[in-house]
Write an enzyme that holds these catalytic residues in place. Structure first.
Site, PDB file in Angstrom:
ATOM      1  CG  HIS A   1      -1.900  -1.155   1.451  1.00 16.22           C
ATOM      2  ND1 HIS A   1      -1.259  -2.305   2.122  1.00 16.22           N
ATOM      3  CD2 HIS A   1      -2.991  -1.317   1.072  1.00 16.22           C
ATOM      4  CE1 HIS A   1      -2.346  -3.141   2.297  1.00 16.22           C
ATOM      5  NE2 HIS A   1      -3.077  -2.525   1.598  1.00 16.22           N
TER       6      HIS A   1
ATOM      7  CE1 TYR B   1      -9.551   2.010   3.031  1.00 21.19           C
ATOM      8  CE2 TYR B   1      -8.609   0.343   4.359  1.00 21.19           C
ATOM      9  CZ  TYR B   1      -9.587   0.694   3.285  1.00 21.19           C
ATOM     10  OH  TYR B   1     -10.210  -0.061   2.769  1.00 21.19           O
TER      11      TYR B   1
ATOM     12  CB  THR C   1      -9.009   4.656  -3.440  1.00 17.58           C
ATOM     13  OG1 THR C   1     -10.313   4.004  -3.498  1.00 17.58           O
ATOM     14  CG2 THR C   1      -9.005   5.956  -4.169  1.00 17.58           C
ATOM     15  CG  ASP C   2      -7.319  -0.097   0.899  1.00 18.23           C
ATOM     16  OD1 ASP C   2      -8.299  -1.157   0.582  1.00 18.23           O
ATOM     17  OD2 ASP C   2      -6.209  -0.430   1.575  1.00 18.23           O
ATOM     18  CG  PHE C   3     -12.113  -1.919  -1.689  1.00 16.71           C
ATOM     19  CD1 PHE C   3     -11.185  -1.663  -2.420  1.00 16.71           C
ATOM     20  CD2 PHE C   3     -12.936  -3.102  -1.849  1.00 16.71           C
ATOM     21  CE1 PHE C   3     -10.869  -2.370  -3.606  1.00 16.71           C
ATOM     22  CE2 PHE C   3     -12.628  -3.944  -3.105  1.00 16.71           C
ATOM     23  CZ  PHE C   3     -11.678  -3.652  -3.838  1.00 16.71           C
TER      24      PHE C   3
END
Length: 585
Positions: A218, A268, A304-306
């Site tokens: 990430h 995030y 993007t992350d979820f």
């Protein structure tokens, strides 16, 4: 397998460059088409016309036809490869018959390991089974990782999965972090080498019809979480760098870009105490555009992350949108901020109409969407999805989970295991009375299972690394908190060790404080995802453990709490060092 034969427009011409085809297709798309392309939504394997119960989403048919979604993240499994392909082809046929006929890109988190976590990984009966990434790191082999990724590529492609939301190339410098087991450990140099090998195995020298596109995550490195808490949750939103090691965590991503990785996912977390804005990384223009795109030269897709835009209810527990630092902003504000930062796709979301409204209200130019949609469509063309969108069922059955691939995974499970201590007890041989917990020893014909330690000649205790259960619902899948066994558990384990020579087999999904077990157990073996048979083969010496620790094992929680989250090998006087691993004599 269906091939496109009719050519009416340039985007249908297989002889043209993928970027040229993408540009032509974008020129024919409505604003709604473009918005749908920029969302990656969640589906599970099942009837395509039924709502998705787990995440409260509409049916796959509605996603494709009404929302123009053409990127679908798949959770769950089918009974077999044929069933999965039948489902995927049914979904693909819906997409091909609607609108401009843009095919679906099916994506997935890892499916070849032992950990089941709806937010991070799935187990799959269709495929070969390998140790978790941390176990591959224990073997230190770029060749093995590339071979594993090549097997995974073949199995994914055979059933229609063309986008891997991995590898996870964060560096696990904070021992308490719940995501460590999906990384390649604590050393950035090793992570960089193995991550690049993983990408080569998935994508090949360049993206093509037999590739799976990799999404490294990430960015810019999710390891240094404050107190080891995970930013899926409000109490874990801060990412800190008390040791000034921001650059250390970038090393694997630089290697991934050099290996040609097609996609990136920011985490995030929000950086605290750095030069960057204290907002989640995906919202951070200095991270996504200035650092990733301009300084590091990445020109692929950023997803993007979820769940950065909308709140959700997952497994019965509320899950707020993880827009850390921007919690009080509107969805429209978040969309604008993400696009300004430089992202191309919204992960795990469905609010396509919100993006359409933002454009129609003049807050974002439609040309900005074109830039991202061209990137996304170019990948579809490179993967050959427009030209061969449907999957051959018989070929999938022959490839997915075949005997050769399963044998390779089984071998890796065994060899990755790490012998931490051994007082001469291992390997076990001969006729034995065995007391066992969490391990089926009945398959060893020369062993007699007994009911109590007192009846045994040897005990085998298969245990998990310690953690503090969180909850409710979704949080239970994240093993967080203390790395030490509680007093009651330690007393029970050491009591068995005193009663009979005891072999402890501990599954390390992150580091553990072994405490008194180091001196009490006759032997300690670490595994990183292994079947019962794999464990028995190692304990009896039919296979020799070859793994080396991919991280330090701290000596105490006090040492962990005093260490710096971003700094590798920072716990004082660890019980076992990175690289430790004994061998049978």
């Amino acid at each position: 397998m269906q091939e496109m034969t009719s050519v009416r427009f340039p985007y249908q011409d297989q002889t043209l460059d993928p970027r040229r085809r993408a540009q032509d297709l974008v020129s024919r798309m409505t604003l709604e088409d473009k918005a749908g392309t920029m969302f990656q939504s969640i589906v599970s394997v099942g009837p395509v016309d039924k709502p998705e119960p787990l995440f409260g989403l509409p049916s796959l048919a509605s996603l494709v036809i009404n929302h123009r979604i053409t990127y679908l993240y798949v959770v769950g499994d089918a009974a077999d490869a044929r069933g999965f392909v039948q489902w995927a082809n049914a979904a693909q046929s819906l997409a091909l018959g609607s609108g401009l006929g843009i095919p679906i890109t099916f994506s997935t988190d890892p499916r070849h390991g032992f950990v089941e976590n709806p937010a991070a990984s799935s187990t799959s009966s269709m495929f070969s089974q390998w140790p978790e990434a941390i176990g591959l790191a224990a073997l230190r082999s770029e060749e093995l990782v590339e071979r594993f990724a090549d097997v995974m590529r073949q199995e994914y492609v055979s059933v229609g999965l063309r986008s891997a939301l991995h590898p996870q190339i964060d560096v696990a410098t904070e021992p308490r972090w719940a995501r460590a087991g999906a990384t390649f450990g604590e050393d950035a140099t090793l992570t960089a080498k193995l991550g690049a090998a993983y990408i080569r195995g998935l994508q090949g020298d360049r993206l093509g019809p037999d590739s799976v596109i990799a999404m490294a995550k990430h960015f810019p490195g999710g390891g240094p979480q404050k107190d080891g808490e995970d930013p899926h949750f409000t109490y874990g939103k801060e990412q800190v760098y008390p040791g000034g090691q921001f650059r250390y965590h970038l090393e694997p991503f630089i290697a991934a870009i050099e290996a040609g990785v097609g996609q990136m996912m920011p985490y995030y977390g929000m950086p605290v105490g750095t030069e960057y804005d204290e907002v989640g990384f995906a919202f951070n223009k200095a991270i996504v555009t200035s650092l990733l795109r301009e300084q590091l030269g990445f020109d692929g897709v950023v997803c993007t992350d979820f769940g950065l835009l909308t709140d959700a209810d997952i497994l019965g527990a509320p899950m707020p949108a993880r827009a850390w630092g921007l919690e009080n902003t509107t969805r429209h504000d978040r969309i604008v901020r993400l696009l300004e930062a430089g992202v191309d796709q919204f992960g795990g979301e469905l609010c396509t109409e919100e993006l359409v409204t933002v454009v129609r209200n003049g807050r974002v130019d439609e040309d900005r969407l074109d830039t991202s949609v061209e990137r996304l469509l170019a990948h579809k063309f490179e993967l050959g999805l427009f030209d061969r969108p449907l999957i051959d069922e018989d070929a999938a059955v022959a490839v997915a989970g075949n005997a050769e691939f399963r044998a390779l995974g089984d071998k890796a499970q065994r060899e990755a295991m790490t012998l931490l201590t051994n007082a001469g007890t291992l390997p076990l041989g001969g006729d034995l009375k065995v007391y066992a917990e969490n391990l089926d020893v009945s398959r060893e014909q020369s062993w007699t299972p007994v009911e109590t330690p007192e009846q045994a000649e040897v005990a085998i205790l298969r245990i998990k690394a310690p953690f503090e259960p969180r909850g409710p619902g979704f949080e239970l899948f994240f093993h967080a908190g203390s790395l030490a066994f509680d007093d009651e558990t330690m007393a029970r384990l050491t009591g068995i060790c005193r009663a009979v020579p005891t072999v402890v087999v501990i599954s390390l999904d992150r580091a553990a404080v072994l405490g008194e077990l180091v001196d009490s157990a006759a032997a300690i073996v670490a595994d990183y995802g292994a079947s019962d048979q794999a464990v028995l083969d190692v304990l009896t010496g039919r296979t020799r453990p070859l793994g080396k620790l991919p991280f330090d094992l701290p000596s105490s929680m006090a040492a962990v709490e005093a260490s710096r989250e971003d700094t590798p090998f920072d716990t004082e006087d660890p019980a076992f060092r990175f690289g430790h691993g004994l061998r049978y004599s």
